[in-house]
Design an enzyme around this catalytic site. Sequence first.
Site, mmCIF file in Angstrom:
data_model
loop_
_atom_site.group_PDB
_atom_site.id
_atom_site.type_symbol
_atom_site.label_atom_id
_atom_site.label_comp_id
_atom_site.label_asym_id
_atom_site.label_seq_id
_atom_site.Cartn_x
_atom_site.Cartn_y
_atom_site.Cartn_z
ATOM 1 N N GLU A 1 0.810 -1.219 0.000
ATOM 2 C CA GLU A 1 0.000 0.000 0.000
ATOM 3 C C GLU A 1 0.840 1.263 0.000
ATOM 4 O O GLU A 1 0.477 2.266 -0.624
ATOM 5 C CB GLU A 1 -0.955 0.010 1.195
ATOM 6 C CG GLU A 1 -2.161 -0.912 1.026
ATOM 7 C CD GLU A 1 -1.832 -2.379 1.180
ATOM 8 O OE1 GLU A 1 -0.720 -2.691 1.636
ATOM 9 O OE2 GLU A 1 -2.682 -3.222 0.847
ATOM 10 N N HIS B 1 -11.818 -5.063 8.359
ATOM 11 C CA HIS B 1 -12.485 -4.886 7.065
ATOM 12 C C HIS B 1 -13.756 -4.068 7.229
ATOM 13 O O HIS B 1 -14.656 -4.166 6.405
ATOM 14 C CB HIS B 1 -12.835 -6.242 6.436
ATOM 15 C CG HIS B 1 -11.651 -7.051 5.997
ATOM 16 N ND1 HIS B 1 -10.853 -7.715 6.873
ATOM 17 C CD2 HIS B 1 -11.118 -7.290 4.775
ATOM 18 C CE1 HIS B 1 -9.887 -8.351 6.210
ATOM 19 N NE2 HIS B 1 -10.030 -8.101 4.937
HETATM 20 C C1 TPP Z 1 -1.536 -5.054 3.797
HETATM 21 C C2 TPP Z 1 -2.610 -5.839 3.142
HETATM 22 N N1 TPP Z 1 -3.073 -5.449 1.952
HETATM 23 C C3 TPP Z 1 -4.060 -6.132 1.343
HETATM 24 C C4 TPP Z 1 -4.619 -7.221 1.912
HETATM 25 C C5 TPP Z 1 -5.785 -7.956 1.231
HETATM 26 N N2 TPP Z 1 -5.407 -9.336 0.956
HETATM 27 C C6 TPP Z 1 -5.766 -10.356 1.754
HETATM 28 S S1 TPP Z 1 -5.009 -11.794 1.343
HETATM 29 C C7 TPP Z 1 -4.251 -11.064 0.014
HETATM 30 C C8 TPP Z 1 -3.334 -11.869 -0.818
HETATM 31 C C9 TPP Z 1 -2.235 -12.422 0.035
HETATM 32 O O1 TPP Z 1 -1.357 -13.156 -0.762
HETATM 33 P P1 TPP Z 1 -0.198 -13.997 -0.118
HETATM 34 O O2 TPP Z 1 0.623 -13.159 0.781
HETATM 35 O O3 TPP Z 1 0.514 -14.669 -1.238
HETATM 36 O O4 TPP Z 1 -0.936 -15.062 0.806
HETATM 37 P P2 TPP Z 1 -1.941 -16.225 0.367
HETATM 38 O O5 TPP Z 1 -3.308 -15.704 0.612
HETATM 39 O O6 TPP Z 1 -1.679 -16.571 -1.049
HETATM 40 O O7 TPP Z 1 -1.626 -17.340 1.290
HETATM 41 C C10 TPP Z 1 -4.578 -9.715 -0.076
HETATM 42 C C11 TPP Z 1 -4.090 -8.796 -1.109
HETATM 43 C C12 TPP Z 1 -4.117 -7.596 3.169
HETATM 44 N N3 TPP Z 1 -4.605 -8.637 3.836
HETATM 45 N N4 TPP Z 1 -3.115 -6.892 3.757
#
Ligand code: TPP
Lengths: 352, 352, 322, 322
Positions: free
Chosen positions: D60, D127
């Site tokens: 972000e 959220h």
């Molecule tokens: C700082 C932040 N920005 C956006 C989000 C929204 N969000 C939730 S899960 C996700 C993807 C996360 O990807 P990854 O780190 O690869 O974990 P995975 O869910 O694939 O295990 C996003 C963008 C968040 N949780 N935290």
Amino acid sequence: MATHTAEPAAAGAAAVEHLTLEDRVWLLRAMLLMRGLEERAMTLYRQGKVPGSFYDGYGQEAVSAGAAFAMGPRDRLCILHRDLAAHLIRGVTPTRILAQYMGRAMGITGGRDGNVHFGDRRLGCVGMVSMLPDMTLVATGMAMAFKLRGEQRCAMTWFGDGSTSRGDFHEAMNWAGVQKLPVVFILENNQYAYSTPLDKQFAVDPVERAAAYGFVGVTVDGNDVEAMFEAARAARERALAGDGPTLIEAVTMRMHGHAAHDDMKYVPKEQVEEWRKRDPIERQEKRLRDLGEDVDGLRASVKAEIDAAAEEALAAPMPDPSTAIDGVFCAGEAEPLGDGQAPWSGFFGGEA
Amino acid sequence: MATHTAEPAAAGAAAVEHLTLEDRVWLLRAMLLMRGLEERAMTLYRQGKVPGSFYDGYGQEAVSAGAAFAMGPRDRLCILHRDLAAHLIRGVTPTRILAQYMGRAMGITGGRDGNVHFGDRRLGCVGMVSMLPDMTLVATGMAMAFKLRGEQRCAMTWFGDGSTSRGDFHEAMNWAGVQKLPVVFILENNQYAYSTPLDKQFAVDPVERAAAYGFVGVTVDGNDVEAMFEAARAARERALAGDGPTLIEAVTMRMHGHAAHDDMKYVPKEQVEEWRKRDPIERQEKRLRDLGEDVDGLRASVKAEIDAAAEEALAAPMPDPSTAIDGVFCAGEAEPLGDGQAPWSGFFGGEA
Amino acid sequence: MPTLTYLQAISAALRDELRSDDRVLLMGEDIGVFGGAFKVTDGFIEEFGPDRVMDTPLAESGIIGTAIGAAVVGMRPVCEMQFADFISCGFDQLVNVAGKMHYRQGLAVPLVVRLPSGGGFSGGPFHSQNPEAWFMHSPGIKVVAPSTAADAKGLLHSAIHDPNPVCFMEHKHLYRRVRDEVPSGVFETPFTARVARPGSDLVVIAYGAMVPVALEAVSDGLDGASVEVLDLRSLVPLDEEAILDSVERCSKVVIVDEANQMCAAGAQVAALIAEKGFESLDGPVVRVATPDVPIPFSPPLEQAVLPGVDRVREACRELLAY
Amino acid sequence: MPTLTYLQAISAALRDELRSDDRVLLMGEDIGVFGGAFKVTDGFIEEFGPDRVMDTPLAESGIIGTAIGAAVVGMRPVCEMQFADFISCGFDQLVNVAGKMHYRQGLAVPLVVRLPSGGGFSGGPFHSQNPEAWFMHSPGIKVVAPSTAADAKGLLHSAIHDPNPVCFMEHKHLYRRVRDEVPSGVFETPFTARVARPGSDLVVIAYGAMVPVALEAVSDGLDGASVEVLDLRSLVPLDEEAILDSVERCSKVVIVDEANQMCAAGAQVAALIAEKGFESLDGPVVRVATPDVPIPFSPPLEQAVLPGVDRVREACRELLAY
Ligand SMILES: Cc1ncc(C[n+]2csc(CCOP(=O)(O)OP(=O)(O)O)c2C)c(N)n1
Ligand SMILES: Cc1ncc(C[n+]2csc(CCOP(=O)(O)OP(=O)(O)O)c2C)c(N)n1
Ligand SMILES: [Mg+2]
Ligand SMILES: [Mg+2]
């Protein structure tokens, strides 16, 4: 400063050296419980019994099961959203997990937070926040305290491939490297962050960064629970020996959508098919069947446990609305984190 | 993805290939002006004419002079707090710089911001904020726009060794690497961040990280202005050719305290003495004297310019307090950044 | 009782805590070898060593985040932001991880963040902010803001003993300007307001650096009116009882806030009074605050935006005449 | 005039801008191939390509910071936070770099940050936030918060045309629940308040999701009282004239705010009225807001903290009887 580049994961053989047959069954059991509970929770979600959204770790069960299994009771964990098996290994009961998903009063957060946003503090866990990967710093700070106090303990946390793009990842890795802290970072590379593929997150596999932070980075087959265990065990040994952090990249695949609403259209079908062949549960089952273990019996007992848990959780009351504003602040003494159950190191404790 | 590990800086010879004698004098002149202006500002500070605090880049003049000199008029810069020579090369006049330090209305920020927190937007610069290294992201974003629009331009920014510990450094480097952006990052390794030595900031030299972000990292003698120029020139060439970012580590020494109040007791005397022998101005002077240039004449003309600037700035009025709340928001059209003076590439423009 | 400056009182509190509780750990940039940008921890590293007076990397999210980790395993970290302004870089860890932990997980986070704040010395837009309202608007974080040396010490002890995250707003302009008698040893000052000067015709409500401004403003030139000054000391919890009590007795209120006016602490106090003290009011709830502008560097500009004695006196005069 | 949902109106505004101004660039996590977590940009990547509907890394601060860079060299970036809550991770770039740039350097930063905010659907503590007050308290940032589809579109056009950073608070609960007539094509809605329902006995002041709540609350059951509803629409600038005008006509005020009450937008409005509308007041300035608590996940808890129709109606009844 000794820096190492990534090296292939320890082979299954090394794992077996440190695992009894009973341990190896435990690992399977944790994965089966995770999968079964998440499937049940998904059903409950479809029935409107799980509010909000629903996230699972289908296909990634080995990552949390194997890594958490290597931890000791006094180690401390920040468990992430695809890592339910780690909670189970620490001793959180299936009933409380289903109650948590359903926002019931007996859920780990008592309905204050949802789905996998929890950690049972009595079992040595600090619940994750949504902001990824904030918990890397919290784990680093716990490890810092252990080192300052000269305690033989370590901290562990998980995070995804996408999470490595955020500043907090860097601040944590750098801090842990500078202070050579007893912390184990598990990078759960499941190929996607929500819909975003790896090549939009980084130009070079982030495990390569470990060396640039001054510590060991290893890549492990994240669908082999015993390899995960072994990498985590070795990392913990390094941590306790004063040799600093380890970044373990667990290569795996998110087999379901990011959350219940996500149909995963952006993932090529072949990719999913390819990974389905590497299912971590089937793999561990085959190993144990080959050793003559009664895998079917285990499956049946897990299913029975989940059925009972679901029944109990469904009967549990919702939280009392009159308590909604209680507990924003701690009014008494700060209660410390408790110790977790740690089957491998022989410690069973935690809640009844 | 081609990744390179750090390699030694281009030798002086390579620099000379791209520099005329006139250019080489320009580089010296920019450094002399920077040092002279900062010394004058320090005197004014002691006389109570410079409010707030005072930061300088004594001994580091080659880093900003050499790097900025390689930029073109339409390139865009975020210049940091020890990099006054870059402003001078872009065309900011000495008078306005001294007025800026003194909080006068004719200073670049009109008294709204202090000391080196400025950038002359009409000369293609975006003024730094205190929060380090926030400008790495701004520079990355400018480069992103250039790439999206298919323009042959690059962005450049500077930051210190300490600044590499912050999350924004990582987010910028990673973003620039993923999108292969035309941006040049200059890591000014001056051995200290305020009082904090390198080994409290990182376990491994951060130039090593460039490879892990998927781009070139080079280490340069930051006290050799021509080597700095050459590294920046090559980086710009790479950027314009579509080969992505470069991280240039300029190894130098902060010869003064962090700010005017800092007596630098935490720095071993021998370290300062050692570096005094590598003074970047003396080095460039020697080169030019050996070529028969009238260095003393240059010094005299720089001094005269500073004297005149000081006189003019001291006579300039303070800002009108009734304007203090004006301009929080832009009321009209967003005016774009202007182009900067770029002596090496033959462009002289900017303000009168 | 010894007389200490505000800054010395903060140092003394930290020293006493380090001596008496080995869970206490100071963390921050340049707080060890250098003794801190404002020399609050000068000499500490010699007495307590680098493990307890920790020079950290330049990483505010790292400072807050690792301190949270240390806190939940039993330490009592006290973090210094070099300037309060830099908390913007550790904002997420503070509001999301620390602030919500106890409500969500029943896990206490005994953490103090020291925030050298405020303007008045040409610090410019990034070294002059008063960010307390951001944290007042973030559930789960306590916020205190002393105006005297004695309160600086007592509130800091209370903050360190508190099992919750506490933002300790220490106003830089008071560091060496304020000096008063401070009890020695560890003592706690409650998170409540304090009548700094009693009165009955009008109450000026202020905190931090605006308390001495208010006291000076009302000390004469108000034609003998009896003016009370209420020093809030704590913003979270906000001492609603004390505020409403002053309003009831005085009926006229001027609220002084050095922060930018919009959604500031002063706005909250005014809103409280307009709702729960309405019947006591004998005139508008007047606010004196900094307009919504970054704090400029140049002295004439800075003086034009910060609330000073004259503006407060003028506001009191007008309201008294209402 | 076509009838659109609030969400469709936002999509339409973005699509119209992308079509009519090639400086416009959308940036965010999962907004391209996936079309956004809420499908606001569904299908955009097919029409505009991945360069203009950019899937960013999960970062972000990176999103806001690079958008600032793009903005100052002539782009018109519109950033999506996946949830408003995540702006805490880009907070510093927004308040310190974007917010202060024009005042300090005379350099405009035409940047829009879309913030899907608000609770009501078991989003839990991370959220469901309404973070607008943080930005109201940060000089140099405009903040708007539409409550209708037409305003969502018009305000988003105005925000994109504005040369300043604008936080566009889009309330998730309204996405598919609100539906009204929306003019087609590019049009601007001014950053001013709007009388959503005229009245003369009492005014309910609200914005965003609290506007439909207010309208429902006053639609009956108030014994025929004539109740006005003022929809603020813009929080920075705050339409003081419209607020004071309503107060003057109605004399009684209830302010409804979904955010945590301390230092919220509602506090600012109450403070304004208590100072500048005092003489019109015929009763306390009543606030209905979320108490200072993270937004809980479980439905009975969440419903207990969020302001709903009943609480608003009750507040109006009591005040009308005052
Ligand atoms: C700082 C932040 N920005 C956006 C989000 C929204 N969000 C939730 S899960 C996700 C993807 C996360 O990807 P990854 O780190 O690869 O974990 P995975 O869910 O694939 O295990 C996003 C963008 C968040 N949780 N935290
Ligand atoms: C985010 C942030 N935290 C703290 C500071 C306070 N501060 C100003 S300069 C400085 C040291 C910077 O060190 P370095 O990056 O090495 O740059 P140098 O001053 O040595 O050129 C610090 C800590 C800051 N400017 N920004
Ligand atoms: Mg992932
Ligand atoms: Mg440095």
